[in-house]
Design a protein around this motif. Structure first.
Motif, short mmCIF file in Angstrom:
data_model
loop_
_atom_site.label_atom_id
_atom_site.label_comp_id
_atom_site.label_asym_id
_atom_site.label_seq_id
_atom_site.Cartn_x
_atom_site.Cartn_y
_atom_site.Cartn_z
N ASP A 169 13.08 6.01 -15.25
CA ASP A 169 11.80 5.63 -15.83
C ASP A 169 10.69 6.59 -15.39
OD1 ASP A 169 12.83 3.46 -17.18
OD2 ASP A 169 12.35 2.03 -15.60
N VAL A 170 10.82 7.13 -14.19
CA VAL A 170 9.75 8.00 -13.67
C VAL A 170 9.75 9.36 -14.36
CG1 VAL A 170 9.86 6.88 -11.41
CG2 VAL A 170 11.12 9.02 -11.77
N LEU A 171 10.81 9.67 -15.10
CA LEU A 171 10.91 10.96 -15.78
C LEU A 171 10.60 10.87 -17.28
CD1 LEU A 171 14.13 12.40 -14.09
CD2 LEU A 171 11.75 12.99 -13.60
N ALA A 172 10.05 9.73 -17.71
CA ALA A 172 9.68 9.57 -19.12
C ALA A 172 8.65 10.62 -19.50
CB ALA A 172 9.12 8.17 -19.36
N ALA A 173 8.67 11.01 -20.77
CA ALA A 173 7.84 12.12 -21.25
C ALA A 173 6.34 11.92 -21.03
CB ALA A 173 8.11 12.35 -22.73
N PRO A 178 5.58 11.62 -11.64
CA PRO A 178 6.77 10.77 -11.41
C PRO A 178 6.68 9.86 -10.19
CG PRO A 178 7.43 12.99 -12.00
CD PRO A 178 5.96 13.04 -11.78
N LEU A 179 6.09 10.36 -9.11
CA LEU A 179 6.08 9.58 -7.86
C LEU A 179 4.84 8.72 -7.68
CD1 LEU A 179 7.66 12.01 -5.22
CD2 LEU A 179 8.74 10.16 -6.51
N GLU A 180 3.96 8.70 -8.69
CA GLU A 180 2.77 7.86 -8.57
C GLU A 180 3.19 6.40 -8.40
OE1 GLU A 180 -0.50 7.86 -7.56
OE2 GLU A 180 -0.94 9.22 -9.25
N GLY A 181 2.67 5.77 -7.35
CA GLY A 181 2.99 4.37 -7.08
C GLY A 181 4.22 4.16 -6.23
N TYR A 182 4.95 5.24 -5.95
CA TYR A 182 6.21 5.12 -5.20
C TYR A 182 6.08 5.57 -3.73
CZ TYR A 182 8.69 4.10 -9.54
OH TYR A 182 9.12 3.50 -10.72
N GLY A 301 3.06 4.16 -16.40
CA GLY A 301 3.53 4.02 -15.03
C GLY A 301 2.40 3.62 -14.11
N PRO A 302 2.66 3.49 -12.81
CA PRO A 302 1.64 3.10 -11.84
C PRO A 302 0.48 4.10 -11.83
CG PRO A 302 3.83 2.93 -10.87
CD PRO A 302 3.99 3.67 -12.17
N ILE A 303 -0.69 3.63 -11.45
CA ILE A 303 -1.86 4.51 -11.34
C ILE A 303 -2.27 4.71 -9.88
CG2 ILE A 303 -2.70 3.93 -13.64
CD1 ILE A 303 -4.72 2.02 -12.29
N SER A 304 -1.52 4.11 -8.97
CA SER A 304 -1.75 4.28 -7.54
C SER A 304 -0.61 3.58 -6.80
CB SER A 304 -3.09 3.65 -7.12
OG SER A 304 -2.99 2.24 -7.11
N ASN A 305 -0.62 3.66 -5.48
CA ASN A 305 0.33 2.84 -4.73
C ASN A 305 -0.26 1.44 -4.62
OD1 ASN A 305 -1.56 2.72 -2.62
ND2 ASN A 305 -0.59 4.33 -1.43
N SER A 306 0.47 0.51 -4.07
CA SER A 306 -0.03 -0.86 -3.93
C SER A 306 0.56 -1.51 -2.68
CB SER A 306 0.31 -1.70 -5.16
OG SER A 306 1.68 -1.61 -5.50
N GLY A 307 -0.19 -2.48 -2.14
CA GLY A 307 0.25 -3.17 -0.94
C GLY A 307 0.96 -4.47 -1.25
#
Length: 355
Positions: A169-173, A178-182, A301-307
């Protein structure tokens, strides 16, 4: 016979005295040489990390390993002799051209160039995390960190290593990064020689570990990790200290149910790649799949990390009929409403009249 014996004793004593004097003088010059700079002409600087709680001998070992001093042992004796025990932890820019006295003075001042730990706060984007990494490890370059974050070969390594968390999913066009939020918000500590990939991999591993408790509920709700982290990030970015995140989550889910755009400002700012305290009307026009004013549903996809609090809220929204919310920027108070009419009234009362 007695004279001969007496003469021999005198010679022996004299010889011992000469040896002792020689050893004393030699020892003095040796110790003094070890207290001098490794290379007085050096123009090189070295970033040295002194971990919190380090013993004097351990500090000496670190300095000697980095070629800042000649001898850890002499450094330790010097510090103890001078009773310089108030040496502070942190990262320092030192040089082989400095004497032991100068090095000790720097460590006493505690004027560090970087924190001793890498702290990644909740709600940080990759760009902000890259800044933190450079601040923590000044020898790193931000462009190299960002390049590694988006490197497809590295992403594929992570997919192989953490298949339950990092998926295709992180490699979608239409994914921006890709690593945002991870990259999990936590406190990390590394040596000066730790490479970028190791740091990033550790942050992904922390995410992998910390989302495991939610697997059963995610499976029950048929929610992928990617959608889970995406929703969590929206809650994280919209939340203030004075808000019930489960209510924020309920608004997003309620809008999704009625096919209504999420219209959350943080997605617009993410699309713009800017950090702003206020979103302007013209910003809402940005052409991006992340713009939830122009596109229905979750962003790609995510726009930041989260707690943890936001993660829990993403899975357990409060049961409400709310479709709107707004926050008073001065107080942080968030107001919820069911209709646009009620929303506009609250906006007039708590936002427009307080500007």
């Amino acid at each position: 016979m007695k004279k001969s014996k007496s003469k021999m004793i005198t010679i022996i004593i004299s010889s011992i005295a000469v040896v002792l004097v020689a050893l004393t003088v030699g020892g003095y010059f040796y110790v003094n040489s070890q207290l001098q700079a490794v290379n007085a002409a050096s123009q090189k600087s070295v970033i040295v990390n002194i971990p919190k709680g380090s013993k004097i001998s351990e500090i000496g070992d670190i300095l000697e390993e980095n070629n800042v001093i000649n001898s850890s042992m002499i450094f330790t004796y010097y510090v103890k002799y001078k009773n310089e025990t108030n040496l502070k932890a942190g990262k320092y820019k030192l040089s082989p051209s400095m004497t032991v006295e100068q090095v000790v003075n720097e460590l006493k001042k505690g004027q560090v160039i970087a924190p001793s730990k890498l702290i990644i706060p909740e709600g940080y984007t990759l760009d902000q995390i890259a800044d933190r990494m450079v601040n923590y490890q000044p020898t790193l370059k931000k462009e190299d960190i960002l390049k590694t974050m988006d490197d497809k070969a590295f992403i594929n390594e992570l997919i192989t290593k953490y298949p339950d968390t990092v998926t295709n999913d992180v490699l979608a066009a239409n994914i921006k990064h890709p690593l945002e939020g991870y990259l999990y918000p936590a406190t990390y500590e590394y040596s000066d020689k730790t490479d970028i990939k190791t740091m990033l991999s550790d942050m992904v591993q922390a995410t992998d570990t910390n989302i495991q408790p939610y697997k059963a509920e995610r499976t029950k709700q048929k929610m992928s990790v990617h959608k889970f982290l995406t929703m969590s990030s929206l809650v994280e970015k919209e939340a203030t200290a004075n808000v019930d995140r489960n209510k924020i989550s309920s608004v997003f889910y309620n809008r999704l149910k009625v096919n209504m755009p999420l219209q959350t400002d943080p997605t617009v700012l993410y699309a713009l790649g800017k950090h702003k305290s206020r979103t302007l009307y013209q910003d809402l026009k940005v052409d991006s799949p992340y713009n939830t004013y122009k596109n229905k549903g979750l962003p790609p996809g995510p726009i930041s990390n989260s707690g943890q609090t936001s993660m829990k809220a993403a899975l357990h929204p409060t049961q409400t009929d709310y479709l709107y919310f707004l926050a008073n920027q001065k107080t942080g108070q968030v107001y919820f409403s069911k209709t646009l009419e009620e929303h506009n009234k609250l906006k007039e009362e708590h936002i427009t009249n307080n500007q």
